[in-house]
Design a protein around this motif. Sequence first.
Motif, PDB file in Angstrom:
ATOM      1  N   THR A 113       0.817  -1.211   0.000  1.00 18.15           N
ATOM      2  CA  THR A 113       0.000   0.000   0.000  1.00 18.15           C
ATOM      3  C   THR A 113       0.852   1.263   0.000  1.00 18.15           C
ATOM      4  N   ALA A 114       1.837   1.344   0.885  1.00 20.53           N
ATOM      5  CA  ALA A 114       2.653   2.557   0.989  1.00 20.53           C
ATOM      6  C   ALA A 114       4.109   2.169   1.183  1.00 20.53           C
ATOM      7  N   PHE A 115       4.972   2.630   0.298  1.00 20.97           N
ATOM      8  CA  PHE A 115       6.405   2.421   0.462  1.00 20.97           C
ATOM      9  C   PHE A 115       6.856   3.198   1.692  1.00 20.97           C
ATOM     10  N   PRO A 116       7.459   2.529   2.682  1.00 19.91           N
ATOM     11  CA  PRO A 116       7.686   3.184   3.978  1.00 19.91           C
ATOM     12  C   PRO A 116       8.553   4.438   3.928  1.00 19.91           C
ATOM     13  N   ARG A 117       9.520   4.486   3.004  1.00 21.24           N
ATOM     14  CA  ARG A 117      10.433   5.637   2.975  1.00 21.24           C
ATOM     15  C   ARG A 117      10.190   6.526   1.744  1.00 21.24           C
ATOM     16  N   LEU A 118       8.961   6.538   1.256  1.00 20.64           N
ATOM     17  CA  LEU A 118       8.592   7.429   0.164  1.00 20.64           C
ATOM     18  C   LEU A 118       8.825   8.877   0.593  1.00 20.64           C
ATOM     19  N   GLY A 119       9.666   9.603  -0.171  1.00 16.27           N
ATOM     20  CA  GLY A 119       9.941  10.992   0.141  1.00 16.27           C
ATOM     21  C   GLY A 119      11.181  11.214   0.987  1.00 16.27           C
TER      22      GLY A 119
ATOM     23  N   SER B 256      -0.948   2.351  -3.106  1.00 18.13           N
ATOM     24  CA  SER B 256      -1.638   1.326  -3.899  1.00 18.13           C
ATOM     25  C   SER B 256      -2.853   0.805  -3.147  1.00 18.13           C
ATOM     26  N   CYS B 257      -3.814   0.274  -3.909  1.00 19.10           N
ATOM     27  CA  CYS B 257      -5.048  -0.202  -3.281  1.00 19.10           C
ATOM     28  C   CYS B 257      -5.602  -1.397  -4.045  1.00 19.10           C
ATOM     29  N   LEU B 258      -6.655  -1.952  -3.506  1.00 18.25           N
ATOM     30  CA  LEU B 258      -7.396  -3.056  -4.110  1.00 18.25           C
ATOM     31  C   LEU B 258      -8.829  -2.575  -4.304  1.00 18.25           C
ATOM     32  N   GLN B 259      -9.302  -2.550  -5.546  1.00 18.27           N
ATOM     33  CA  GLN B 259     -10.652  -2.091  -5.836  1.00 18.27           C
ATOM     34  C   GLN B 259     -11.422  -3.176  -6.571  1.00 18.27           C
ATOM     35  N   VAL B 260     -12.742  -3.183  -6.365  1.00 17.31           N
ATOM     36  CA  VAL B 260     -13.602  -4.184  -6.991  1.00 17.31           C
ATOM     37  C   VAL B 260     -14.793  -3.471  -7.626  1.00 17.31           C
ATOM     38  N   THR B 261     -15.094  -3.827  -8.877  1.00 18.04           N
ATOM     39  CA  THR B 261     -16.222  -3.242  -9.598  1.00 18.04           C
ATOM     40  C   THR B 261     -17.246  -4.318  -9.910  1.00 18.04           C
ATOM     41  N   PHE B 262     -18.528  -3.977  -9.744  1.00 18.09           N
ATOM     42  CA  PHE B 262     -19.623  -4.913  -9.976  1.00 18.09           C
ATOM     43  C   PHE B 262     -20.565  -4.347 -11.031  1.00 18.09           C
TER      44      PHE B 262
ATOM     45  N   SER C  40      -8.601  -4.353   6.127  1.00 16.57           N
ATOM     46  CA  SER C  40      -7.495  -4.459   5.165  1.00 16.57           C
ATOM     47  C   SER C  40      -6.343  -3.527   5.489  1.00 16.57           C
ATOM     48  N   ALA C  41      -6.353  -2.906   6.664  1.00 13.07           N
ATOM     49  CA  ALA C  41      -5.341  -1.910   7.034  1.00 13.07           C
ATOM     50  C   ALA C  41      -3.928  -2.429   6.801  1.00 13.07           C
ATOM     51  N   SER C  42      -3.113  -1.622   6.099  1.00 16.03           N
ATOM     52  CA  SER C  42      -1.766  -2.127   5.772  1.00 16.03           C
ATOM     53  C   SER C  42      -0.737  -1.024   5.562  1.00 16.03           C
TER      54      SER C  42
ATOM     55  N   MET D 156     -10.522  -0.378   0.004  1.00 18.24           N
ATOM     56  CA  MET D 156      -9.664  -1.422   0.554  1.00 18.24           C
ATOM     57  C   MET D 156      -8.182  -1.193   0.244  1.00 18.24           C
ATOM     58  N   GLU D 157      -7.333  -1.562   1.189  1.00 14.25           N
ATOM     59  CA  GLU D 157      -5.888  -1.503   1.008  1.00 14.25           C
ATOM     60  C   GLU D 157      -5.411  -2.823   0.406  1.00 14.25           C
ATOM     61  N   VAL D 158      -4.386  -2.736  -0.428  1.00 14.47           N
ATOM     62  CA  VAL D 158      -3.864  -3.925  -1.080  1.00 14.47           C
ATOM     63  C   VAL D 158      -3.086  -4.761  -0.072  1.00 14.47           C
ATOM     64  N   GLN D 159      -3.090  -6.083  -0.265  1.00 13.62           N
ATOM     65  CA  GLN D 159      -2.436  -7.009   0.645  1.00 13.62           C
ATOM     66  C   GLN D 159      -1.179  -7.601  -0.008  1.00 13.62           C
ATOM     67  N   LEU D 160      -0.322  -8.208   0.783  1.00 17.75           N
ATOM     68  CA  LEU D 160       0.971  -8.667   0.277  1.00 17.75           C
ATOM     69  C   LEU D 160       0.863  -9.841  -0.684  1.00 17.75           C
ATOM     70  N   THR D 161      -0.084 -10.746  -0.455  1.00 19.30           N
ATOM     71  CA  THR D 161      -0.127 -11.988  -1.227  1.00 19.30           C
ATOM     72  C   THR D 161      -1.359 -12.044  -2.118  1.00 19.30           C
ATOM     73  N   ASP D 162      -1.251 -12.858  -3.163  1.00 17.40           N
ATOM     74  CA  ASP D 162      -2.393 -13.077  -4.053  1.00 17.40           C
ATOM     75  C   ASP D 162      -3.539 -13.743  -3.299  1.00 17.40           C
ATOM     76  N   PHE D 163      -3.206 -14.622  -2.371  1.00 23.11           N
ATOM     77  CA  PHE D 163      -4.234 -15.286  -1.565  1.00 23.11           C
ATOM     78  C   PHE D 163      -5.073 -14.264  -0.796  1.00 23.11           C
ATOM     79  N   GLU D 164      -4.411 -13.301  -0.151  1.00 18.08           N
ATOM     80  CA  GLU D 164      -5.136 -12.297   0.623  1.00 18.08           C
ATOM     81  C   GLU D 164      -5.994 -11.411  -0.272  1.00 18.08           C
ATOM     82  N   ASN D 165      -5.422 -10.932  -1.367  1.00 17.61           N
ATOM     83  CA  ASN D 165      -6.189 -10.059  -2.266  1.00 17.61           C
ATOM     84  C   ASN D 165      -7.381 -10.793  -2.865  1.00 17.61           C
TER      85      ASN D 165
END
Length: 657
Positions: free
Chosen positions: A145-151, A251-257, A283-285, A430-439
Amino acid sequence: MGLLSEGSPLTWEETKAHADHVRKHGIIQFLNEYKRLRDRKKDVLYWGDEVEYTLVKFDHEKKVARLCLRAEDVLNELQKEEKNHPDDHPTTWRPEYASYMVEGTPGKPYGGLMAHFNLVEANMRLRRNELKQLLGKDEHPLALTAFPRLGCRDFTTPLTTPTPEEGASRSLFYADPVIFQGHPRFSTLTRNIRERRGEKVAINIPIYKDKNTPSPFIEDLSKYGDNGESQSAAKPDHIYMDCMGFGMGCSCLQVTFQACNIDEARNLYDQLTPLCPVMLSLSASSPVYRGYLSDLDTRWTVISQSVDDRTQEERGLKPLKENKFVINKSRYDSIDSYLSCKTHNDINLIYDEEILHKLKSEGLDDLLSRHIAHLFIRDPISLFSEKIDQNDEEDTDHFENIQSTNWQTMRFKPPPPNSNIGWRVEFRPMEVQLTDFENAAYTVFLVLMTRVILTFGLNFIMPLSKVDENLQKSFKRNALMDEKFCFRTDILTDCSPPEAEKCVIECCEGKTCTSQNQFKALTIDEIVHGKDDYPGLIPLINKYIDMVEIDVDTRCTIQQYLNLISCRASGKLKTTATWIRDFVTNHPDYKQDSVVPDSVNYELLLKCSQISDGEITDSTLLPSTVTSRTTDNIPKAMSKVDAYLNNKNARNGEITA
């Protein structure tokens, strides 16, 4: 990703001069499409996910991890195959805000078959592998979701240098080359948001106060070249950031219906809205920003502040003179009105009276008219010279210009012109998760919730002011375990507006309720698993699964996903945010001063990469032998659901999946 028109971008002053033209023709375009498509019906549920990936390069000799600015080259290669096989390619790739980001989606939407739930994780894995094949040695795609040392100093490869006195962002920390250069939209948005606002955006999020964190925490920003503007905008005990990239670079995880018709789309939009804070918390990350541990676990307020183009007049800091409205929120925020329910629209909705009158005079109902008129209080902030004059009978770019830059928790999406696509809703928090399984798990859980809502005719709608309060709670550190959220528990019945208003005030303040107990303060665990007469989200999903025809493999897949959601909600498994925070605070190089040094960042992201690739596992983050709770925990609530469904069957005929 929003509208990606091609052409020559206009300056803010040029765009401002055409703002009324864009709004006028955007409304005409919407009305034309609405009249053509309002009766469109789609029998099959279509849905799909969007996963945003971050490209990271490791230097194992120096033990540093940097953002890899190769997105444009990678995208060019990814899109070659897509262009060569437009009808059957399994993945689709699009640019995102930053030069280290790419967005991947399935090549085609998934359909209404239960077996399609078996395809989600495999397609996500395919996307990750396609990316990996195009990356060099020690370059990795992370769903982060967020690169820790961005900036921070030297956070990119190749190295980039901020230019505070010139360029699109004029940031102290974030150089313009970090913005994706392959399309002018992103730099144009960055520049025009800053110029429309009349000053740089000011992002302030509370710092996590550890044992050795200075108190008050105040940075000396002059060492970054600040001329005083940033120092005056930065708040004590807050992490300060100063440009769009800090938010849109997340980064995030979005779903469209796709819904069956416009009415179903409007209903889904409303029913999913109260779930936005729940899913954001689950999904906090993202607990680290600009190299500091924050006191938040999610990105939402960071993005909201990063694109807040409201002037001082619009923020209520000066009397209105140049602007028409005092606007309560950033253009990236929670929704302000339901589309199918008048009862709980208790937020003061700001809208353009002239546009509202135009829409209603053309036959639109009041709720939809107010929604569109509210979106159109905003100016266009990105406009291309070639797109000023359009054919309103065929084009929708002016409408989408405004629509796609209202970045809210939910988005109601009319069918695109000249397509067979139906009315859609997009779930965005939703926040994106580390693994494909989680997402895959979060995606499937949400899709199943839409099926439950529509099949059972459930009602989660609650006062929008309470949804906003829940959203503010969901940002907080460890909100999943520490906070209680106002939530509708009597989801099988309606109550009159006076009772609903009374009930939400009393129940959520912990007093005895004399009404129908419609709303209560619940933990996320209770919302997911149930309490007393309220059945819970997972038991409702299990009830739905029991009713439909489903093969053993698909049921097993779904149960694994529900197990993850269950264990996160109950605290048996950590959220990614808690896992990252614990990794940082327990690292020997962390000095209990809220600073996340390069060495900690390197080892953290290396472990993230290894977990993402399946090289290692972490039983505190992902399930192993932990089992989910079942409907047996709340037999009274489920018997109430059974009775409701039996009555509904008797009234309406058998429910079909």
